[in-house]
Scaffold this active site. Structure first.
Site, PDB file in Angstrom:
ATOM      1  N   ASP A  35       0.891  -1.158   0.000  1.00 24.98           N
ATOM      2  CA  ASP A  35       0.000   0.000   0.000  1.00 24.98           C
ATOM      3  C   ASP A  35       0.930   1.209   0.000  1.00 24.98           C
ATOM      4  O   ASP A  35       1.629   1.470   0.983  1.00 24.98           O
ATOM      5  CB  ASP A  35      -0.888  -0.023   1.255  1.00 24.98           C
ATOM      6  CG  ASP A  35      -1.808   1.195   1.315  1.00 24.98           C
ATOM      7  OD1 ASP A  35      -1.561   2.195   0.609  1.00 24.98           O
ATOM      8  OD2 ASP A  35      -2.775   1.137   2.102  1.00 24.98           O
ATOM      9  N   TYR A  43      -7.688  14.872  -7.885  1.00 29.23           N
ATOM     10  CA  TYR A  43      -6.840  14.263  -8.921  1.00 29.23           C
ATOM     11  C   TYR A  43      -5.934  15.315  -9.568  1.00 29.23           C
ATOM     12  O   TYR A  43      -4.731  15.101  -9.729  1.00 29.23           O
ATOM     13  CB  TYR A  43      -7.739  13.608  -9.969  1.00 29.23           C
ATOM     14  CG  TYR A  43      -7.025  12.707 -10.949  1.00 29.23           C
ATOM     15  CD1 TYR A  43      -6.553  11.456 -10.561  1.00 29.23           C
ATOM     16  CD2 TYR A  43      -6.836  13.100 -12.264  1.00 29.23           C
ATOM     17  CE1 TYR A  43      -5.917  10.625 -11.468  1.00 29.23           C
ATOM     18  CE2 TYR A  43      -6.206  12.276 -13.178  1.00 29.23           C
ATOM     19  CZ  TYR A  43      -5.745  11.029 -12.771  1.00 29.23           C
ATOM     20  OH  TYR A  43      -5.104  10.209 -13.662  1.00 29.23           O
TER      21      TYR A  43
HETATM   22  N1  LIG Z   1      -6.193   5.460 -17.673  1.00 32.24           N
HETATM   23  C1  LIG Z   1      -6.043   6.757 -17.969  1.00 32.24           C
HETATM   24  O1  LIG Z   1      -6.756   7.320 -18.843  1.00 32.24           O
HETATM   25  C2  LIG Z   1      -4.984   7.572 -17.265  1.00 32.24           C
HETATM   26  C3  LIG Z   1      -4.699   8.835 -17.762  1.00 32.24           C
HETATM   27  C4  LIG Z   1      -3.715   9.615 -17.146  1.00 32.24           C
HETATM   28  C5  LIG Z   1      -3.032   9.107 -16.049  1.00 32.24           C
HETATM   29  N2  LIG Z   1      -3.330   7.868 -15.576  1.00 32.24           N
HETATM   30  C6  LIG Z   1      -2.590   7.394 -14.408  1.00 32.24           C
HETATM   31  O2  LIG Z   1      -2.021   6.136 -14.679  1.00 32.24           O
HETATM   32  C7  LIG Z   1      -1.860   5.420 -13.453  1.00 32.24           C
HETATM   33  C8  LIG Z   1      -2.449   4.023 -13.609  1.00 32.24           C
HETATM   34  O3  LIG Z   1      -3.860   4.151 -13.791  1.00 32.24           O
HETATM   35  P1  LIG Z   1      -4.769   3.094 -14.566  1.00 32.24           P
HETATM   36  O4  LIG Z   1      -5.572   3.839 -15.545  1.00 32.24           O
HETATM   37  O5  LIG Z   1      -3.957   1.933 -15.011  1.00 32.24           O
HETATM   38  O6  LIG Z   1      -5.802   2.726 -13.405  1.00 32.24           O
HETATM   39  P2  LIG Z   1      -5.953   1.452 -12.485  1.00 32.24           P
HETATM   40  O7  LIG Z   1      -6.978   1.834 -11.480  1.00 32.24           O
HETATM   41  O8  LIG Z   1      -6.203   0.247 -13.315  1.00 32.24           O
HETATM   42  O9  LIG Z   1      -4.527   1.285 -11.827  1.00 32.24           O
HETATM   43  C9  LIG Z   1      -4.195   1.732 -10.586  1.00 32.24           C
HETATM   44  C10 LIG Z   1      -3.430   0.627  -9.877  1.00 32.24           C
HETATM   45  O10 LIG Z   1      -2.963   1.172  -8.643  1.00 32.24           O
HETATM   46  C11 LIG Z   1      -3.272   0.271  -7.615  1.00 32.24           C
HETATM   47  N3  LIG Z   1      -3.408   0.994  -6.358  1.00 32.24           N
HETATM   48  C12 LIG Z   1      -4.410   1.849  -6.001  1.00 32.24           C
HETATM   49  N4  LIG Z   1      -4.179   2.303  -4.764  1.00 32.24           N
HETATM   50  C13 LIG Z   1      -3.020   1.733  -4.337  1.00 32.24           C
HETATM   51  C14 LIG Z   1      -2.274   1.802  -3.144  1.00 32.24           C
HETATM   52  N5  LIG Z   1      -2.664   2.561  -2.108  1.00 32.24           N
HETATM   53  N6  LIG Z   1      -1.120   1.098  -3.060  1.00 32.24           N
HETATM   54  C15 LIG Z   1      -0.718   0.319  -4.090  1.00 32.24           C
HETATM   55  N7  LIG Z   1      -1.385   0.202  -5.238  1.00 32.24           N
HETATM   56  C16 LIG Z   1      -2.529   0.900  -5.353  1.00 32.24           C
HETATM   57  C17 LIG Z   1      -4.555  -0.434  -8.044  1.00 32.24           C
HETATM   58  O11 LIG Z   1      -4.732  -1.670  -7.374  1.00 32.24           O
HETATM   59  C18 LIG Z   1      -4.338  -0.569  -9.543  1.00 32.24           C
HETATM   60  O12 LIG Z   1      -3.662  -1.773  -9.872  1.00 32.24           O
HETATM   61  C19 LIG Z   1      -2.545   6.268 -12.374  1.00 32.24           C
HETATM   62  O13 LIG Z   1      -1.604   7.038 -11.681  1.00 32.24           O
HETATM   63  C20 LIG Z   1      -3.461   7.158 -13.184  1.00 32.24           C
HETATM   64  O14 LIG Z   1      -3.763   8.361 -12.509  1.00 32.24           O
HETATM   65  C21 LIG Z   1      -4.301   7.085 -16.150  1.00 32.24           C
END
Ligand SMILES: NC(=O)c1ccc[n+]([C@@H]2O[C@H](COP(=O)([O-])OP(=O)(O)OC[C@H]3O[C@@H](n4cnc5c(N)ncnc54)[C@H](O)[C@@H]3O)[C@@H](O)[C@H]2O)c1
Length: 246
Positions: free
Chosen positions: A61, A154
């Site tokens: 975490d 965010y």
């Molecule tokens: N998908 C998009 O359009 C997008 C766009 C811009 C930025 N992002 C960024 O990319 C990153 C990944 O996002 P994603 O889209 O793959 O979403 P996602 O929700 O699939 O991935 C997030 C991951 O982080 C893990 N997580 C959450 N809280 C946690 C904690 N406290 N400790 C450890 N792990 C934790 C979750 O279990 C998950 O595997 C994020 O930082 C998100 O803000 C995503």
């Protein structure tokens, strides 16, 4: 299978799913051994099984400072080093205007998306210095460049990550540790999947793929980026830099 990260050891937070899992797979395909550090145990174990001896799932975490010390120590014990850290874990609160966001929602989004990256960066410095250098990649967002309605936590977390990136790069450059940020736009994975979005305003008129974000992470993690630090790299189809007017 390439060798752009051959012999390197990486730790990817939030590596069990979405963009993080794409980065884990891309790093392994380039010869790195990777720790998948996530809260999501089932998905983490599944990805470890898929990648065999090249990957190891460790429960983390990112908001828990004390867990970071254990996970970094276990990474070094398992794979012998830590060369690359990707602070990818992030979360959102429900879409709502600033005056409706609760203390708990604000704290959660900031602690996962910003404080967790600080803890990770701090914990990675000693093992990276022991290797004579390293690469840290922070997963920000174009929402850290511009605001967006309903998303105050965010936007603040992602904007804060940009500051963390630049300040840490200033501190750590002398130790050979590079720190860069990736700023994705809408990506068809994880939290971006199925999101309502006006793609007609995006020059490359589609959502991005997680593999396209992972390709940028491979570059920034590799020696090809040896003179690149404190940088911000959009992977957004041109969304933040240009507008399609009609
Ligand atoms: N998908 C998009 O359009 C997008 C766009 C811009 C930025 N992002 C960024 O990319 C990153 C990944 O996002 P994603 O889209 O793959 O979403 P996602 O929700 O699939 O991935 C997030 C991951 O982080 C893990 N997580 C959450 N809280 C946690 C904690 N406290 N400790 C450890 N792990 C934790 C979750 O279990 C998950 O595997 C994020 O930082 C998100 O803000 C995503």
């Amino acid at each position: 299978m390439g060798g752009r990260l051959a012999g390197k050891v990486a730790l990817v937070t939030g590596g069990a799913g979405g963009i993080g899992a794409a980065i884990v797979r891309a790093f392994v395909s380039q010869g790195a051994r990777v720790v998948i550090a996530d809260r999501a145990e089932d998905a983490g174990h599944r990805l470890q099984a898929e990648l065999c001896e090249m990957a190891r799932f460790l429960r983390l975490d990112v908001t828990r400072s004390e867990q970071w010390a254990d996970v970094v120590a276990e990474t070094v014990e398992t794979f012998g080093a830590l060369d690359i850290l990707v602070n990818n874990a992030g979360t959102v609160h429900a879409l709502k205007p600033v005056d409706k966001v609760t203390d708990a929602e604000w704290d959660m989004v900031l602690s996962v998306g910003l404080t967790g990256a600080f803890y990770g960066t701090r914990a990675a410095v000693a093992p990276m210095r022991a290797r004579g250098g390293g690469a840290i990649i922070n997963m920000a967002s174009i929402m850290g460049l511009h605001g967006a309605n309903g998303s105050v936590g965010y936007c603040a977390a992602k904007s804060g990550l940009r500051g963390l990136t630049k300040a840490a790069a200033a501190d750590l450059g002398r130790h050979g540790i590079r720190v860069n940020a990736i700023l994705p736009g809408l990506i068809d994975a994880g939290m971006g999947k199925g999101l309502e979005y006006n793609l007609r305003q995006v020059p490359i008129r589609r959502a991005g793929l997680p593999e396209e974000v992972a390709a940028m992470a491979v570059f920034l993690a590799s020696e090809e980026a040896s003179y690149t630090t404190a940088g911000e790299f959009t992977v957004d189809g041109g969304d933040a830099g240009a507008r399609v007017l009609g």
